[in-house]
Design an enzyme around this catalytic site. Structure first.
Site, PDB file in Angstrom:
ATOM      1  N   ASP A   1       0.842  -1.203   0.000  1.00  0.00           N
ATOM      2  CA  ASP A   1       0.000   0.000   0.000  1.00  0.00           C
ATOM      3  C   ASP A   1       0.876   1.251   0.000  1.00  0.00           C
ATOM      4  O   ASP A   1       1.681   1.446   0.914  1.00  0.00           O
ATOM      5  CB  ASP A   1      -0.897   0.009   1.238  1.00  0.00           C
ATOM      6  CG  ASP A   1      -1.827   1.211   1.214  1.00  0.00           C
ATOM      7  OD1 ASP A   1      -2.875   1.124   0.559  1.00  0.00           O
ATOM      8  OD2 ASP A   1      -1.488   2.239   1.836  1.00  0.00           O
TER       9      ASP A   1
ATOM     10  N   HIS B   1      -7.413   9.914  -1.935  1.00  0.00           N
ATOM     11  CA  HIS B   1      -6.859   9.779  -0.586  1.00  0.00           C
ATOM     12  C   HIS B   1      -7.777  10.347   0.509  1.00  0.00           C
ATOM     13  O   HIS B   1      -7.948   9.742   1.566  1.00  0.00           O
ATOM     14  CB  HIS B   1      -5.484  10.461  -0.549  1.00  0.00           C
ATOM     15  CG  HIS B   1      -4.556   9.920   0.484  1.00  0.00           C
ATOM     16  ND1 HIS B   1      -3.193   9.885   0.320  1.00  0.00           N
ATOM     17  CD2 HIS B   1      -4.776   9.399   1.716  1.00  0.00           C
ATOM     18  CE1 HIS B   1      -2.634   9.351   1.398  1.00  0.00           C
ATOM     19  NE2 HIS B   1      -3.577   9.057   2.256  1.00  0.00           N
TER      20      HIS B   1
ATOM     21  N   TYR C   1       3.027  10.051   0.719  1.00  0.00           N
ATOM     22  CA  TYR C   1       3.983   9.484   1.682  1.00  0.00           C
ATOM     23  C   TYR C   1       5.424   9.885   1.345  1.00  0.00           C
ATOM     24  O   TYR C   1       6.338   9.661   2.144  1.00  0.00           O
ATOM     25  CB  TYR C   1       3.868   7.950   1.743  1.00  0.00           C
ATOM     26  CG  TYR C   1       2.501   7.428   2.143  1.00  0.00           C
ATOM     27  CD1 TYR C   1       1.554   8.274   2.733  1.00  0.00           C
ATOM     28  CD2 TYR C   1       2.144   6.101   1.928  1.00  0.00           C
ATOM     29  CE1 TYR C   1       0.293   7.802   3.068  1.00  0.00           C
ATOM     30  CE2 TYR C   1       0.879   5.627   2.273  1.00  0.00           C
ATOM     31  CZ  TYR C   1      -0.032   6.485   2.828  1.00  0.00           C
ATOM     32  OH  TYR C   1      -1.288   6.014   3.167  1.00  0.00           O
TER      33      TYR C   1
ATOM     34  N   LYS D   1      -2.420   6.368  -4.072  1.00  0.00           N
ATOM     35  CA  LYS D   1      -3.540   7.283  -3.792  1.00  0.00           C
ATOM     36  C   LYS D   1      -3.289   8.664  -4.397  1.00  0.00           C
ATOM     37  O   LYS D   1      -2.162   9.164  -4.368  1.00  0.00           O
ATOM     38  CB  LYS D   1      -3.738   7.415  -2.270  1.00  0.00           C
ATOM     39  CG  LYS D   1      -3.831   6.071  -1.576  1.00  0.00           C
ATOM     40  CD  LYS D   1      -4.102   6.133  -0.097  1.00  0.00           C
ATOM     41  CE  LYS D   1      -3.866   4.761   0.521  1.00  0.00           C
ATOM     42  NZ  LYS D   1      -2.471   4.499   0.905  1.00  0.00           N
TER      43      LYS D   1
END
Ligand code: A2P
Length: 316
Positions: free
Chosen positions: A43, A110, A48, A77
């Site tokens: 994931d 997201h 990030y 995302k």
């Protein structure tokens, strides 16, 4: 490994590796260790800030372990700064570029919150947001559908969507999300939302299953409850000769959700994967059920605007 099945019959492993908060220097080791012990579900997210490192590790690990690309399910995302219809495909292409992939298995919106296009970092005031009128979620969703049509992603879904937001989207499209990724753990069990998703054939992924204690302090409340130190969870762990993390992960799997524990530590990555081997009984489930206290580690408060533009992201 247990799998869950999408509407079209495609499957995805219940346990995946989470990469939120994984340092760029460590995430490659984590991805490599995960694929080495048998994870086939990773994931990721543009937000990030580590997708390039994940991409290099995927490439290296596919060769090292002779893994075919199609045997690993990779999620990413769409960040809040690319909700405008015309920004979705370019953002997806950036992610594919960083991950060194031709396609994603799953792409999620997201958050149900839109920032000013291209905004770097966190919004400072209302001018850094687009209102739901300026960036209606249906327009973002239609671009997601287009990405699927073009074969850039196999499945599409959302993250952090309440039942109200899913129901609203349902009135505007014939193609409901295939996945909703939400915070889920014994302190936040969300039975109603889970039932709604089940009734609408929307799979659910549980994030922060271990309580996400490595969040930055700015996202932490004082005295927040610890899942890993919870007495009930620890007693159940002892009973099954398992660890508290394994109990939390297997609990999620036994509720028919996917679950994405994050770790950059190879031993813990293996421990988390092996949670599939324990089996909780009815007594364990009823004890864990009583732990629910509707407690969110991630409140979404950071996305509240001064005006009424965005208030209470989770509609609670
Ligand atoms: P680390 O990355 O050093 O292993 P969440 O998945 O809820 O976001 O939780 C992630 C946090 O839980 C990280 O601090 C991670 O640390 C820690 N963690 C991951 N796996 C385990 C485990 N098996 N036992 C204890 N802590 C764990």
């Amino acid at each position: 490994m247990k799998t869950l099945t999408y509407r079209d019959g495609d499957t995805i492993d219940a346990i995946g590796l989470g990469t939120w908060k994984s340092d760029s220097e460590k995430v490659g080791i984590a991805v490599n260790a995960a694929l080495g012990v048998g994870y086939r579900h990773i994931d990721c997210a543009a937000a990030y800030g580590n997708e390039e490192e994940v991409g290099s590790a995927l490439k290296k690990s596919f060769v090292e372990y002779s893994i075919e690309r199609e045997d690993v399910k990779i999620t990413s995302k769409l960040w809040n700064n690319a909700h405008k219809h015309e920004d979705v495909l370019p953002a997806l292409k950036n992610t594919l570029n960083d991950l060194l992939l031709e396609y994603l298995d799953l792409y999620l919106i997201h958050w149900p919150v839109a920032f000013r296009p291209g905004l770097k970092g966190s919004p400072k005031d209302d001018t850094d947001y687009l209102s739901p009128k300026q960036a209606p979620i249906i327009e973002t969703w239609e671009a997601m559908l287009e990405a699927k049509k073009q074969g850039l992603v196999k499945h599409i879904g959302v993250s952090n969507f309440s039942q109200k937001k899913l129901a609203d989207l349902k009135t505007k499209t014939d193609h409901l999300p295939e996945m909703n990724q939400i915070e889920l753990h014994p302190y936040l069990q969300q039975d109603e939302l889970l039932n709604y998703c089940r009734d609408n054939q929307i799979l659910v992924t549980a994030y922060s299953p271990l309580g996400s204690r490595d969040r930055p302090d700015s996202l932490k409340a004082d005295n927040e409850p610890s899942l890993l130190d919870n007495k009930v969870i620890n007693t159940i762990a002892v009973k099954h000769d398992a660890t508290p993390a394994q109990v939390l992960i297997k609990w999620a799997v036994e509720r028919d959700t996917l679950v994405i524990p994050k770790s950059t530590n190879p031993e813990r990555i293996e421990e988390n994967f092996n949670s599939i081997n324990i089996e909780l009984d009815e007594e364990d489930h009823s004890k864990i059920k009583s732990l629910d206290k509707h407690y969110r580690y991630l409140t979404g408060n950071g996305f509240e605007t001064e005006s009424e533009m965005y208030r209470n992201v989770f509609d609670e």
